[in-house]
Design an enzyme around this catalytic site. Structure first.
Site, PDB file in Angstrom:
ATOM      1  CG  ASN A  35      62.906  35.598  70.521  1.00 61.50           C
ATOM      2  OD1 ASN A  35      62.096  36.342  70.268  1.00 61.50           O
ATOM      3  ND2 ASN A  35      62.461  34.356  71.013  1.00 61.50           N
ATOM      4  CD  GLU A  46      61.622  30.257  69.215  1.00 60.40           C
ATOM      5  OE1 GLU A  46      60.658  29.547  68.950  1.00 60.40           O
ATOM      6  OE2 GLU A  46      61.905  30.469  70.298  1.00 60.40           O
ATOM      7  CB  CYS A  78      69.373  35.624  71.033  1.00 60.43           C
ATOM      8  SG  CYS A  78      69.463  34.089  71.819  1.00 60.43           S
ATOM      9  CD  GLU A 136      69.194  39.330  74.410  1.00 57.56           C
ATOM     10  OE1 GLU A 136      68.764  38.371  73.347  1.00 57.56           O
ATOM     11  OE2 GLU A 136      69.100  38.691  75.331  1.00 57.56           O
ATOM     12  CB  CYS A 178      71.451  33.441  76.348  1.00 56.88           C
ATOM     13  SG  CYS A 178      72.244  33.736  74.810  1.00 56.88           S
ATOM     14  CB  CYS A 228      73.471  37.523  73.821  1.00 59.79           C
ATOM     15  SG  CYS A 228      72.269  36.761  72.495  1.00 59.79           S
TER      16      CYS A 228
HETATM   17  N1  THU Z   1      66.248  34.196  73.557  1.00 58.62           N
HETATM   18  C1  THU Z   1      66.622  35.594  73.294  1.00 58.62           C
HETATM   19  O1  THU Z   1      66.351  35.932  72.469  1.00 58.62           O
HETATM   20  N2  THU Z   1      67.621  35.988  74.043  1.00 58.62           N
HETATM   21  C2  THU Z   1      68.347  35.461  75.191  1.00 58.62           C
HETATM   22  O2  THU Z   1      69.403  36.153  75.627  1.00 58.62           O
HETATM   23  C3  THU Z   1      68.051  33.998  75.494  1.00 58.62           C
HETATM   24  C4  THU Z   1      67.133  33.272  74.869  1.00 58.62           C
HETATM   25  C5  THU Z   1      65.526  33.336  72.775  1.00 58.62           C
HETATM   26  C6  THU Z   1      65.938  32.071  72.129  1.00 58.62           C
HETATM   27  C7  THU Z   1      64.593  31.463  71.864  1.00 58.62           C
HETATM   28  O3  THU Z   1      63.947  31.783  70.840  1.00 58.62           O
HETATM   29  C8  THU Z   1      63.766  31.757  73.226  1.00 58.62           C
HETATM   30  O4  THU Z   1      64.316  32.786  73.609  1.00 58.62           O
HETATM   31  C9  THU Z   1      63.690  30.579  74.378  1.00 58.62           C
HETATM   32  O5  THU Z   1      65.041  30.429  74.691  1.00 58.62           O
END
Ligand code: THU
Length: 148
Positions: A44, A46, A55, A57, A88, A91
């Site tokens: 991920n 940010e 994300c 995935e 999530c 994704c």
């Molecule tokens: N996140 C992912 O990388 N994948 C997911 O399926 C859910 C959330 C990340 C987004 C953010 O950087 C952190 O997790 C907290 O939500």
């Protein structure tokens, strides 16, 4: 299989260390295994504009599709959460475009949880609801546009 014996989980764990997570402090690593055995990873990433976060995935999927790979067998996820985390909702939709029956493995201490994507997302959005799987039926598509 545990993380120590499953190379896909090991790849997810390794790429997790590259996550850029100054806002949530929640690093995620994803490793996507293609049908031909190749592995594509993502973490991920940010952003100060929170909603622009990518994300893990989707980062892994974009890497694979950019390499010309569209058929997948398994996805491994690695986080530091106490319970195994599935992808999530956003994704799930993006993964289902290419692999609606994808097997997903997520690791927690000493234990690996497995889901199938069509169990996590039984009905996905499609431009033509009920149509055959888009990506699987479009393997020969080079580009949606033909007018240059
Ligand atoms: N996140 C992912 O990388 N994948 C997911 O399926 C859910 C959330 C990340 C987004 C953010 O950087 C952190 O997790 C907290 O939500």
């Amino acid at each position: 299989m545990t993380e120590s014996t499953d190379p896909l989980l090991q790849a997810a764990r390794q790429v997790r260390d590259r996550a850029w997570v100054p806002y949530s402090g929640f690093p995620v690593g994803a490793a996507l295994e293609a049908e031909d055995g190749r592995v594509f990873t993502g973490c991920n990433v940010e952003n100060a504009s929170y909603g622009l976060t990518i994300c893990a995935e989707r980062a892994a999927l974009v890497s694979a599709v950019s390499a010309g790979v569209r058929r997948f067998r398994r996805l491994a996820l690695s986080t530091r959460a106490e319970l195994a985390t599935p992808p999530c909702g956003a994704c799930r939709q993006v993964l289902a475009e290419f692999a609606p029956e994808l097997e997903i493995v997520s690791r927690v201490e000493g234990h690996v949880q497995t889901w199938r994507l069509d169990e996590l997302l039984p009905v996905r959005f499609q431009l033509t609801p009920g149509a055959q799987d888009g990506a699987a039926g479009l393997q020969t598509q080079e580009n949606g546009r033909t007018d240059g």
